[in-house]
Design an enzyme around this catalytic site. Structure first.
Site, PDB file in Angstrom:
ATOM      1  CG  PHE A  38      -0.368   0.410   2.780  1.00 31.02           C
ATOM      2  CD1 PHE A  38       0.010   1.341   2.912  1.00 31.02           C
ATOM      3  CD2 PHE A  38       0.185  -0.798   3.444  1.00 31.02           C
ATOM      4  CE1 PHE A  38       0.683   1.874   4.660  1.00 31.02           C
ATOM      5  CE2 PHE A  38       0.850  -0.995   4.586  1.00 31.02           C
ATOM      6  CZ  PHE A  38       0.952   0.590   4.518  1.00 31.02           C
ATOM      7  CD  GLU A 100       8.713  -5.464   3.048  1.00 29.03           C
ATOM      8  OE1 GLU A 100       7.694  -5.186   2.996  1.00 29.03           O
ATOM      9  OE2 GLU A 100       9.520  -5.469   3.054  1.00 29.03           O
ATOM     10  CB  SER A 101      13.630  -0.525  -0.254  1.00 27.83           C
ATOM     11  OG  SER A 101      12.274  -0.079  -0.828  1.00 27.83           O
ATOM     12  CB  CYS A 115       8.254   1.057   0.326  1.00 26.43           C
ATOM     13  SG  CYS A 115       8.356  -0.828  -0.144  1.00 26.43           S
ATOM     14  CB  SER A 296      12.657  -4.011  -6.315  1.00 24.13           C
ATOM     15  OG  SER A 296      11.963  -3.459  -5.169  1.00 24.13           O
ATOM     16  CG  HIS A 310      12.649   0.297  -4.383  1.00 25.55           C
ATOM     17  ND1 HIS A 310      13.268  -1.133  -4.593  1.00 25.55           N
ATOM     18  CD2 HIS A 310      13.655   1.034  -4.576  1.00 25.55           C
ATOM     19  CE1 HIS A 310      14.210  -1.603  -3.910  1.00 25.55           C
ATOM     20  NE2 HIS A 310      14.754  -0.191  -3.956  1.00 25.55           N
TER      21      HIS A 310
END
EC number: 4.1.1.50
Length: 406
Positions: A38, A100-101, A115, A296, A310
């Protein structure tokens, strides 16, 4: 360094790997699902324990932070709520692709970009313990050389952990570890629109340093970030897995569909050639396609530089980021290529640059001036802000809106 996590069997050699340190977490790569993703905008934490990899604290091992074992890195990231998908390495750095990144580890510094609902600042305590244990660091974080923390305005701030719900909370937490008297905090840009938060700290009372082999030809520090929203739907379709074929090459037993699709996306978008490199320079890519959508990638340039991309393509809150510390390209040309690839409705970029010495000054000045005067066809520049910062740094912030978008 080879994988030393609890379950080594979940790791596998990386496609075309030339270093033992390259690996893929197959278990995570095959089962990672980003359906509930999200929040694309990342939190970016950069910590320098020394000015360069060739000049480390006198008590440190030669490889510095890269001597922290994989199990230690995994523990630190567990406090942030993310995991390692894969890693590629060079002689001077390790680039981790995360759920996440990204994470980049050099001998003297660490860059963590995450993120979603990650708790990036919760990495500070485990990192301090790891550096004390594996690098024989005998101080607290207030003695480090430099620290930078930044982020864009969140799209869904109410969904963040309390520590990241607002900027004052983040500053209070940072100043528990770093000297409050020397901290600088900025909110840059139009507060009614997208804007950027930036924190820096550090000191020039450097710890006793030991020359670590031959002195590197160090370029002044710089980071270019581009943060984009409202991506063109035709471009975001390139990051939907459903638009690709079978994906996995049966001859590549060590490659999962995420990395296979990721390589295709990297090629189809032109991201693999986004930088203008001199002929013969070594480039190493690691790219991943998420299920059902998202992308990514980390790329190592010339052993010690990187760029990372990303993309969260979900309609309604699409977002993309590009970041690099590569000092030798034409920044305006690179930025134009990135924007042309994704065609966002709005974007802003930040360029934080350290002043150089001798011949480096003119090179730095040209990069800064070319970005400041950038006139991008099809876009209207709404903001252009320059700050003179401590430690000889300058910061440039520019905000653009697509001309036909109001």
């Amino acid at each position: 360094m080879t994988p030393t996590a609890t379950n080594d069997e979940k790791y596998c050699c990386y496609r075309d790997s030339v270093l033992k340190g390259d690996f893929v977490n197959h278990e995570l790569s095959e089962n990672l699902d980003s359906t509930n993703a999200f929040e694309g905008p990342e939190k970016l934490l950069e910590i320098w324990f020394a000015p360069s990899g060739s000049c480390l604290p006198i008590s440190w091992p030669k490889r510095g932070l890269r001597d922290i074992p994989l199990s230690g890195i995994e523990h630190m990231l567990s406090e942030v709520n993310c995991e390692i998908i894969s890693r590629v390495s060079s002689q001077m750095m390790d680039a981790y692709l995360l759920s996440e990144s990204s994470l980049f580890v050099f001998a003297h510094k660490l860059i963590l970009k995450t993120c979603g609902r990650t708790t990036t600042l919760f990495s500070l305590e485990p990192l301090l313990k790891l550096v004390r244990k594996y690098c024989r660091y005998e101080h607290d974080l207030s003695e480090i050389y430099r620290v930078f923390y930044s982020r864009r305005t969140f799209m869904f701030p109410e969904k963040q952990h309390d520590i990241h719900k607002n900027w004052p909370n983040e500053i209070i937490f940072l100043n528990k570890y770093f000297n409050q008297k020397t901290s600088d905090s900025y909110i840059v840009g139009n507060l009614s629109l997208d804007h950027w938060h930036f924190y820096m700290n550090g000191n020039d009372r450097s710890l006793p340093m030991l020359k670590n082999g031959a002195q590197e030809n160090e370029m002044p520090d710089e980071t270019l970030e581009i943060m984009m929203t409202g991506l063109d739907p035709e471009r975001t379709d390139l990051f939907e897995k459903v638009n690709y074929g079978a994906g996995k090459d049966n001859n590549e037993k060590c490659e999962d569909t995420g990395h296979s699709f990721g390589r295709q996306m990297m090629q189809n978008t032109g991201f693999e050639n986004i930088m203008n490199l001199a002929e013969g320079q070594i480039t190493k890519h690691d790219s991943f396609a998420f299920t059902p959508c998202g992308f990514s990638s980390n790329t190592i340039l010339e052993d010690k530089y990187y760029y990372t991309i990303h993309i969260t393509p979900e309609k309604g809150w699409s977002y993309a980021s590009f970041e690099t510390n590569y000092p030798k390209d034409d920044k305006a040309t690179t930025l134009t290529k990135v924007i042309g690839s994704l065609q966002p409705k709005t974007f802003f970029f930040t360029f934080v640059q350290e002043s150089g010495e001798s011949s480096d000054v003119s090179i730095n000045r040209r990069s800064f001036d070319s970005l400041k005067s950038l006139d991008l066809q099809g876009y209207r520049k709404d903001d252009c802000i320059v700050y003179d910062l401590r430690f000889g740094y300058q910061m440039l912030y520019c905000h653009f809106v697509k001309s036909k978008f109001n």
